[in-house]
Design a protein around this motif. Structure first.
Motif, mmCIF file in Angstrom:
data_model
loop_
_atom_site.group_PDB
_atom_site.id
_atom_site.type_symbol
_atom_site.label_atom_id
_atom_site.label_comp_id
_atom_site.label_asym_id
_atom_site.label_seq_id
_atom_site.Cartn_x
_atom_site.Cartn_y
_atom_site.Cartn_z
ATOM 1 N N ASP A 317 -1.001 5.577 -0.765
ATOM 2 C CA ASP A 317 -1.630 5.047 0.324
ATOM 3 C C ASP A 317 -2.048 3.540 0.001
ATOM 4 N N THR A 318 -1.600 2.490 0.402
ATOM 5 C CA THR A 318 -2.244 1.216 0.293
ATOM 6 C C THR A 318 -3.125 0.779 1.433
ATOM 7 N N HIS A 319 -4.206 0.467 1.561
ATOM 8 C CA HIS A 319 -4.978 0.257 2.545
ATOM 9 C C HIS A 319 -5.786 -0.891 2.585
ATOM 10 N N VAL A 320 -6.362 -1.420 3.525
ATOM 11 C CA VAL A 320 -7.395 -2.818 3.748
ATOM 12 C C VAL A 320 -8.256 -2.356 5.028
ATOM 13 N N VAL A 321 -9.574 -2.309 4.604
ATOM 14 C CA VAL A 321 -10.837 -2.198 5.501
ATOM 15 C C VAL A 321 -11.369 -3.392 5.860
ATOM 16 N N LEU A 322 -11.777 -3.811 7.130
ATOM 17 C CA LEU A 322 -12.714 -4.907 7.379
ATOM 18 C C LEU A 322 -13.733 -4.193 8.436
ATOM 19 N N THR A 323 -14.967 -4.610 7.794
ATOM 20 C CA THR A 323 -16.216 -4.197 8.671
ATOM 21 C C THR A 323 -16.948 -5.448 8.973
ATOM 22 N N ALA A 324 -17.964 -5.234 10.037
ATOM 23 C CA ALA A 324 -18.726 -6.314 10.556
ATOM 24 C C ALA A 324 -19.976 -5.669 11.202
ATOM 25 N N LYS A 325 -20.918 -5.971 11.136
ATOM 26 C CA LYS A 325 -22.499 -5.532 11.837
ATOM 27 C C LYS A 325 -22.989 -6.772 12.814
ATOM 28 N N LEU A 326 -22.863 -6.580 14.020
ATOM 29 C CA LEU A 326 -23.259 -7.696 15.031
ATOM 30 C C LEU A 326 -24.402 -7.122 15.997
ATOM 31 N N LEU A 331 -18.684 -2.507 13.839
ATOM 32 C CA LEU A 331 -17.033 -2.860 13.880
ATOM 33 C C LEU A 331 -16.256 -2.368 12.669
ATOM 34 N N LEU A 332 -15.233 -1.864 12.655
ATOM 35 C CA LEU A 332 -14.271 -1.323 11.582
ATOM 36 C C LEU A 332 -12.799 -1.441 11.986
ATOM 37 N N ALA A 333 -12.016 -2.058 11.299
ATOM 38 C CA ALA A 333 -10.710 -2.170 11.471
ATOM 39 C C ALA A 333 -9.996 -1.775 10.043
ATOM 40 N N LYS A 334 -9.016 -0.846 9.910
ATOM 41 C CA LYS A 334 -7.832 -0.526 9.021
ATOM 42 C C LYS A 334 -6.662 -0.524 9.251
ATOM 43 N N TYR A 335 -6.082 -0.913 7.888
ATOM 44 C CA TYR A 335 -4.482 -0.919 7.956
ATOM 45 C C TYR A 335 -4.308 -0.177 6.678
ATOM 46 N N HIS A 336 -3.054 0.659 6.684
ATOM 47 C CA HIS A 336 -2.498 1.667 5.939
ATOM 48 C C HIS A 336 -0.995 1.546 6.044
ATOM 49 N N THR A 337 -0.384 1.351 4.790
ATOM 50 C CA THR A 337 0.964 1.737 4.583
ATOM 51 C C THR A 337 1.073 2.870 3.626
ATOM 52 N N PHE A 338 2.081 3.769 3.857
ATOM 53 C CA PHE A 338 2.453 4.975 3.264
ATOM 54 C C PHE A 338 3.860 5.293 2.834
ATOM 55 N N GLU A 339 4.035 5.870 1.486
ATOM 56 C CA GLU A 339 5.200 6.105 1.102
ATOM 57 C C GLU A 339 5.033 7.141 0.087
ATOM 58 N N SER A 340 5.894 7.836 -0.215
ATOM 59 C CA SER A 340 6.021 8.968 -1.041
ATOM 60 C C SER A 340 5.885 8.654 -2.780
ATOM 61 N N ASP A 341 5.208 9.512 -3.336
ATOM 62 C CA ASP A 341 5.150 9.343 -4.619
ATOM 63 C C ASP A 341 6.476 9.555 -5.451
ATOM 64 N N TYR A 342 7.422 10.645 -4.773
ATOM 65 C CA TYR A 342 8.635 10.986 -5.171
ATOM 66 C C TYR A 342 9.575 11.063 -4.177
ATOM 67 N N GLY A 343 10.632 10.453 -4.390
ATOM 68 C CA GLY A 343 11.926 10.291 -3.679
ATOM 69 C C GLY A 343 11.903 9.374 -2.768
ATOM 70 N N ASP A 344 11.118 8.155 -2.774
ATOM 71 C CA ASP A 344 11.354 6.825 -2.173
ATOM 72 C C ASP A 344 11.603 7.083 -0.770
ATOM 73 N N ILE A 345 10.570 7.628 -0.222
ATOM 74 C CA ILE A 345 10.556 7.890 1.374
ATOM 75 C C ILE A 345 9.520 7.075 1.930
ATOM 76 N N ASP A 346 9.800 6.306 3.077
ATOM 77 C CA ASP A 346 8.980 5.532 3.708
ATOM 78 C C ASP A 346 8.399 6.420 4.579
ATOM 79 N N MET A 347 6.682 6.448 4.628
ATOM 80 C CA MET A 347 6.187 7.423 5.397
ATOM 81 C C MET A 347 5.281 6.641 6.450
ATOM 82 N N GLY A 348 5.670 5.548 6.614
ATOM 83 C CA GLY A 348 5.276 4.676 7.791
ATOM 84 C C GLY A 348 3.861 3.909 7.593
ATOM 85 N N LYS A 349 3.386 3.647 8.766
ATOM 86 C CA LYS A 349 2.098 2.602 8.607
ATOM 87 C C LYS A 349 1.111 2.883 9.700
#
Length: 396
Positions: A317-326, A331-349
């Protein structure tokens, strides 16, 4: 004579106070005078939209009543009851109607800064990646356990618990509502100011109901913050190794590691993270059956895998998180990309956004949305999924 009379009056007053102190009812003082009652209401609307399945909506309200006594000879007690009412019982939404005791334990404040608890209790260790309460769900996960916490050494917290039952988030009659355990949890935390918070742990899970959940996990975690004028820097690094425990029939060894870094400036912040729940060559993966899973690997909960939190191929799981307080709005925003550790499977985003606003001291309102897509076809998590939550909460 005046001095003598004054002395006699003072002595009489002291004697009267001593008699009054002796006649104080310790039960009344502990269970009424020094007790505390808290009430919480949480109203939630949740919508789940999964490809190939009809869209599902559900509204629930949880009422929580918490009562804690004062101390009596260093003993105290706590009881907490939850009740959830629901408009429906949608299979894609993991909140259910129930009424149950969420916590009920006796505590003892022992010498040498030691706190003992026996009974049903909340156990939240570190960031809840391995042991937590799944607090986002209306039915919280709690533990029937004996626990001891010691803080006698400055900056060091030592924690141990023996768990004989896990009260899970599932409803009565589902067959999944609780798991009998013979589990030992050890956590040692040393805090060297803000710059270093170091934890070593051993989580020896022996699930006698579901042998595949039994694991032996040993790890170390470090996290900290550093302030440079107006800029705030943060980091986290963690490594753990896991093998089968108890009567788990699968023999394996798998690794977990996480690296993260963050920067903050005023009301704004950003973090990047890289987390691996490893695989032993596709035989088995590093699992987290006691974790607060909703907080990790995406809010759409695509990778619960029956409560294990991983599958045999592992998750990267590779991810980025952005936060703000106004103006009080978080406020919070997240983005993830997922892949398998074994088997080269694209597990989505997945991407997700959330906003929370507290108001009028006792209340808060929140909205959260997440969207998952792009996984390789043919797996149980492959369907594109969108989820929405609206929450209103009151605490007294």
């Amino acid at each position: 004579m005046k001095v003598r009379a004054l002395t006699l009056a003072i002595l009489a007053g002291l004697a009267s106070s001593a008699v009054a102190a002796e006649t104080v009812d310790p039960l009344k003082k502990a269970f009424i005078d020094d007790s505390a009652v808290k009430v919480q209401f949480r109203l939630r609307f949740e919508q789940a939209d999964v490809d190939t399945v009809d869209k599902q909506d559900q509204t629930t309200i949880r009422t929580r009543l918490n009562y804690k006594t004062g101390d009596m000879y260093n003993f105290f007690a706590l009881a907490e009851v939850d009740d959830v009412r629901s408009t429906d019982n949608e299979p894609l939404i993991a909140d259910y109607e129930y009424t149950q005791i969420n916590q009920a334990f006796i505590g003892y404040k022992a010498p040498a800064d030691t706190l003992l608890k026996y009974g049903r209790q909340r156990i939240l260790l570190d960031n809840q990646r391995f042991v937590g309460g799944v607090g986002f769900r209306q039915n919280e996960q709690t533990y029937d356990a004996f626990s001891v916490k010691n803080t006698a050494i400055e900056n060091l917290t030592a924690y141990y618990s023996y768990v004989n039952n896990v009260n899970r988030i599932f409803p009565e009659g589902s067959g999944k509502e609780s798991h009998t355990n013979e589990t030992n949890l050890l956590n040692l935390n040393y805090k060297a100011g803000d710059i270093a918070n170091i934890t070593g742990y051993a989580y020896l899970i022996d699930n006698t109901d579901v042998a595949a959940f039994s694991t032996d996990t040993y790890g170390i975690r470090a996290a900290g913050k550093l302030k440079l004028d107006a800029i705030k820097l943060s980091y986290e690094a963690e490594y753990a190794q896991q093998s089968e425990g108890g009567d788990n029939p699968t023999k394996y060894t798998a690794d977990y590691y996480k690296l993260g870094a963050g920067i903050g400036f005023g009301a704004f912040g950003a973090k990047v993270g890289y987390e691996v729940l490893g695989s032993d060559d596709g035989v088995a993966g590093f699992i987290t059956p006691l974790a607060t899973l909703h907080a990790f690997n995406g809010w759409t909960d695509k990778f619960l895998f029956g409560g294990k939190g991983n599958w045999e191929n592992g998750i990267v799981d590779t991810h980025v998180v952005l936060t703000a307080k106004l103006a009080g709005l978080k406020l919070l925003a997240k983005y993830h990309t997922f892949e398998s550790d074994y088997g080269d499977i694209d597990m989505g985003k997945e991407w997700g956004v959330a906003a929370t606003y507290p108001f009028a001291k006792h209340y808060s309102v929140g909205v959260k949305y997440a969207s998952f897509s792009g996984a390789d076809a043919g797996y149980g998590f492959s369907n594109d999924t969108d989820k929405l939550w609206l929450t209103l909460q009151a605490k007294y």
